[in-house]
Design a protein around this motif. Structure first.
Motif, PDB file in Angstrom:
ATOM      1  N   GLY A  31       0.607  -1.493  -0.400  1.00  0.00           N
ATOM      2  CA  GLY A  31       0.018  -0.044  -0.115  1.00  0.00           C
ATOM      3  C   GLY A  31       0.636   1.040   0.196  1.00  0.00           C
ATOM      4  O   GLY A  31       2.036   1.113  -0.362  1.00  0.00           O
ATOM      5  N   ALA A  32       0.311   2.237   0.003  1.00  0.00           N
ATOM      6  CA  ALA A  32       0.620   3.777   0.173  1.00  0.00           C
ATOM      7  C   ALA A  32       0.313   4.333   0.902  1.00  0.00           C
ATOM      8  O   ALA A  32      -0.839   4.799   1.550  1.00  0.00           O
ATOM      9  CB  ALA A  32       1.238   3.987  -1.294  1.00  0.00           C
ATOM     10  N   GLU A  33       0.764   4.686   2.271  1.00  0.00           N
ATOM     11  CA  GLU A  33      -0.208   6.404   2.486  1.00  0.00           C
ATOM     12  C   GLU A  33      -0.503   7.860   2.004  1.00  0.00           C
ATOM     13  O   GLU A  33       0.398   8.515   1.272  1.00  0.00           O
ATOM     14  CB  GLU A  33       1.030   6.606   4.014  1.00  0.00           C
ATOM     15  N   ILE A  34      -1.391   7.907   2.101  1.00  0.00           N
ATOM     16  CA  ILE A  34      -1.876   9.333   1.718  1.00  0.00           C
ATOM     17  C   ILE A  34      -2.839   9.443   2.579  1.00  0.00           C
ATOM     18  O   ILE A  34      -3.428   9.476   3.279  1.00  0.00           O
ATOM     19  CB  ILE A  34      -2.930   9.271   0.691  1.00  0.00           C
ATOM     20  N   GLU A  35      -2.152  11.505   2.494  1.00  0.00           N
ATOM     21  CA  GLU A  35      -3.536  12.001   3.277  1.00  0.00           C
ATOM     22  C   GLU A  35      -5.196  12.323   3.239  1.00  0.00           C
ATOM     23  O   GLU A  35      -5.141  12.135   1.895  1.00  0.00           O
ATOM     24  CB  GLU A  35      -3.060  13.955   3.435  1.00  0.00           C
ATOM     25  N   ALA A  36      -5.553  12.093   4.250  1.00  0.00           N
ATOM     26  CA  ALA A  36      -6.734  11.707   3.746  1.00  0.00           C
ATOM     27  C   ALA A  36      -7.431  13.092   3.215  1.00  0.00           C
ATOM     28  O   ALA A  36      -8.492  13.046   2.150  1.00  0.00           O
ATOM     29  CB  ALA A  36      -8.065  11.884   5.816  1.00  0.00           C
ATOM     30  N   ASP A  37      -7.171  14.018   2.912  1.00  0.00           N
ATOM     31  CA  ASP A  37      -8.116  15.451   2.894  1.00  0.00           C
ATOM     32  C   ASP A  37      -7.301  14.852   1.178  1.00  0.00           C
ATOM     33  O   ASP A  37      -8.290  15.070   0.111  1.00  0.00           O
ATOM     34  CB  ASP A  37      -7.300  16.640   2.959  1.00  0.00           C
ATOM     35  N   LEU A  38      -5.975  15.004   0.485  1.00  0.00           N
ATOM     36  CA  LEU A  38      -5.751  15.056  -0.616  1.00  0.00           C
ATOM     37  C   LEU A  38      -6.801  13.118  -1.505  1.00  0.00           C
ATOM     38  O   LEU A  38      -6.834  13.129  -2.139  1.00  0.00           O
ATOM     39  CB  LEU A  38      -4.684  14.069  -0.570  1.00  0.00           C
ATOM     40  N   TRP A  39      -6.492  12.237  -0.326  1.00  0.00           N
ATOM     41  CA  TRP A  39      -7.218  10.965  -0.939  1.00  0.00           C
ATOM     42  C   TRP A  39      -9.432  11.664  -1.689  1.00  0.00           C
ATOM     43  O   TRP A  39      -9.083  11.254  -2.423  1.00  0.00           O
ATOM     44  CB  TRP A  39      -7.249  10.206   0.060  1.00  0.00           C
ATOM     45  N   TRP A  40      -9.501  12.255  -0.752  1.00  0.00           N
ATOM     46  CA  TRP A  40     -10.930  12.683  -0.965  1.00  0.00           C
ATOM     47  C   TRP A  40     -11.253  13.626  -2.101  1.00  0.00           C
ATOM     48  O   TRP A  40     -11.823  13.570  -2.342  1.00  0.00           O
ATOM     49  CB  TRP A  40     -11.652  13.457   0.293  1.00  0.00           C
ATOM     50  N   ARG A  41     -10.022  13.988  -2.165  1.00  0.00           N
ATOM     51  CA  ARG A  41      -9.547  15.514  -3.502  1.00  0.00           C
ATOM     52  C   ARG A  41      -9.809  14.079  -4.871  1.00  0.00           C
ATOM     53  O   ARG A  41     -10.550  14.702  -5.931  1.00  0.00           O
ATOM     54  CB  ARG A  41      -8.784  17.123  -3.024  1.00  0.00           C
ATOM     55  N   ILE A  42      -9.031  13.291  -4.715  1.00  0.00           N
ATOM     56  CA  ILE A  42      -8.542  13.409  -5.518  1.00  0.00           C
ATOM     57  C   ILE A  42     -10.127  11.695  -6.169  1.00  0.00           C
ATOM     58  O   ILE A  42     -10.229  11.716  -7.484  1.00  0.00           O
ATOM     59  CB  ILE A  42      -7.212  11.776  -5.436  1.00  0.00           C
TER      60      ILE A  42
END
Length: 106
Positions: A31-42
């Motif tokens: 997997g890969a870590e990604i900030e929640a805010d960035l994930w939801w924007r994408i």
């Protein structure tokens, strides 16, 4: 030229993703870590690119045979256990469920 540039070069393909694309394999395994805010924007941007669910879009997607009134009358290939209930479900009910799921996530 400024910015990041990528250069594609030919590479031998073995058919083993672990060898052919070690980065992809690592992402699949770890997997890969990604900030929640960035994930939801994408997520929301990607969702905007999808075609609106409609009878017309259903008639033009996949092997299902769908009449103009939205009734499913069969498949062009009947070789699997595909669940066709999604195609015949009411759009408004699914949209309501989707909105509830999104609200719960945010």
């Amino acid at each position: 030229m400024s910015g990041n540039l990528l250069k594609a070069v030919p590479a031998a393909v073995t058919g083993d993703v672990r060898t052919d694309d070690s980065l992809l394999w690592s992402l699949l395994e770890n997997g890969a870590e990604i900030e929640a805010d960035l994930w939801w924007r994408i997520y929301h941007l990607a969702k905007q690119a999808l075609a609106t669910d409609s009878i017309v879009s259903r008639r033009h997607a996949g092997p299902m045979i769908v009449n103009e009134d939205g009734t499913v009358i069969g498949r062009k290939d009947n070789d699997d256990e595909t669940d066709v209930s999604f195609l015949s479900s009411r759009l408004s009910e699914r949209e309501k469920t989707e909105r509830q799921k999104e609200s719960a996530r945010s």
